[in-house]
Design a protein around this motif. Structure first.
Motif, short mmCIF file in Angstrom:
data_model
loop_
_atom_site.label_atom_id
_atom_site.label_comp_id
_atom_site.label_asym_id
_atom_site.label_seq_id
_atom_site.Cartn_x
_atom_site.Cartn_y
_atom_site.Cartn_z
N VAL A 91 46.00 24.55 39.62
CA VAL A 91 46.28 25.97 39.70
C VAL A 91 46.50 26.70 38.69
O VAL A 91 47.08 25.20 37.86
CB VAL A 91 48.21 26.48 39.81
N ARG A 92 46.09 27.49 37.96
CA ARG A 92 45.95 28.04 36.97
C ARG A 92 47.06 28.82 36.01
O ARG A 92 48.26 28.41 36.63
CB ARG A 92 44.73 29.44 36.42
N ASP B 120 47.44 31.96 35.61
CA ASP B 120 48.20 33.03 36.10
C ASP B 120 48.99 32.76 36.79
O ASP B 120 49.38 33.39 38.04
CB ASP B 120 47.91 34.12 35.68
N GLY B 121 48.73 31.87 38.03
CA GLY B 121 49.00 31.23 38.89
C GLY B 121 48.01 31.13 40.47
O GLY B 121 48.80 30.44 41.76
N THR B 122 47.03 31.44 39.38
CA THR B 122 45.80 31.66 40.74
C THR B 122 45.02 29.70 41.17
O THR B 122 45.08 29.61 39.76
CB THR B 122 44.90 32.97 40.23
N ALA B 123 44.63 30.33 41.95
CA ALA B 123 43.73 29.18 42.06
C ALA B 123 42.57 28.92 41.30
O ALA B 123 41.80 29.91 41.93
CB ALA B 123 43.51 27.78 43.19
N THR C 217 35.95 34.98 42.37
CA THR C 217 37.14 33.79 42.50
C THR C 217 37.86 33.50 43.09
O THR C 217 36.65 33.38 44.51
CB THR C 217 38.65 35.68 42.29
N ARG C 218 38.65 32.72 43.43
CA ARG C 218 39.04 32.09 45.25
C ARG C 218 39.58 32.97 45.65
O ARG C 218 38.94 33.06 46.89
CB ARG C 218 40.27 31.05 44.59
N GLU C 219 40.48 33.93 45.56
CA GLU C 219 40.63 34.56 46.17
C GLU C 219 38.68 35.56 47.27
O GLU C 219 39.09 35.83 48.41
CB GLU C 219 41.09 36.46 45.73
N GLN C 220 38.11 36.25 46.29
CA GLN C 220 36.95 36.18 46.84
C GLN C 220 36.39 35.66 47.78
O GLN C 220 35.54 36.01 48.88
CB GLN C 220 36.12 36.82 45.92
N GLU D 194 37.58 32.78 49.28
CA GLU D 194 38.36 32.85 50.35
C GLU D 194 37.77 34.56 51.10
O GLU D 194 37.72 34.14 53.00
CB GLU D 194 39.64 32.76 50.93
#
Length: 245
Positions: A6-7, A9-12, A209-212, A214
């Motif tokens: 985890v970075r 900023d709390g994101t993977a 990004t991980r969100e993109q 996913e």
């Protein structure tokens, strides 16, 4: 079990390119409609002429909307080079003149199977479940960002192998269909491979990004479910909307 990094900023962090590709390919390996019972029966030569004609007629409703969804994707692209490349997909299906393109080749498949062009164009004969599946896909490409609309098209990565299997099955089990009617399948072997690789390159470039990433995987899952739902309806010949495999 190793925890996911985890970075601050709390994101993977994003997956490495190879892992991202593996996850996308895993979706089609597990969920692509080549595994659907109707396709399996088709390829084993177990469909009746009536069942095969029902599939050809209802799948045409999907085929005729491919240029529509591609036009919706095209409108989201902000660079001339990207639009030129994607425009080729519309030309592939609509042709550049009368009597050309993938839609024309599907009409010829229908004729080879004993259907008329009027029957194929008659939307009143489309099963409600098929209509629902196609509307879901077109709406998705209209509403979602370019990344997700393009990622949904990555089913093309599995299409060439399916087309090869289908050609062999039709030649072996359905000799009553004129071989000239298989031109759509033959053409899509090369086109599907090219389109899939191009779309994969775009998805890799855009999903930073991980969100993109996913969201891209989820879009591909959605598309597989649409194709599965379409075959559910054709298999039953009724209006019940299905889900995933």
């Amino acid at each position: 079990m190793t925890a996911t990094p985890v970075r601050a900023d709390g994101t993977a962090p994003p997956w490495p390119a190879a892992e991202f590709t593996r996850r996308l390919c895993a979706v089609t390996a597990e969920r692509y409609h080549d595994r659907h019972p109707f396709n399996l029966r088709m390829h084993r030569g177990e469909l009746t002429p009536g069942e095969l004609r029902r599939w050809i007629a209802n799948r045409f409703h999907y085929q005729r909307h491919i240029p529509v969804k591609d036009a919706l994707v095209l409108a989201k692209l902000d660079r001339p080079a990207l639009r030129r490349a994607w425009l080729r997909r519309i030309r592939d299906h609509d042709g550049t003149a009368e009597g050309e393109g993938g839609i024309e080749r599907w009409l010829r498949l229908g004729e080879a199977a004993g259907l008329t062009r009027d029957e194929l164009w008659d939307t009143s004969q489309v099963l409600p479940g098929v209509r629902h599946a196609v509307e879901r896909y077109v709406s998705f490409c209209r509403r979602r960002p370019a990344l997700e609309a393009v990622a949904a098209s990555l089913t093309e990565l599995s299409a060439p192998d399916l087309m090869r299997i289908r050609i062999a099955a039709f030649e072996r089990h359905y000799p009553w269909i004129d071989p000239s009617g298989l031109a759509y399948f033959r053409t899509r072997v090369g086109q599907g491979a090219r389109d899939g690789e191009e779309a994969l390159a775009l998805v890799h470039a855009w999903a930073r990004t991980r969100e993109q990433q996913e969201r891209a995987v989820a879009a591909l899952v959605f598309k597989c479910d649409v194709l599965w739902e379409l075959l559910d309806s054709v298999d039953r010949g009724d209006s019940v909307a299905g889900g995933g495999p």
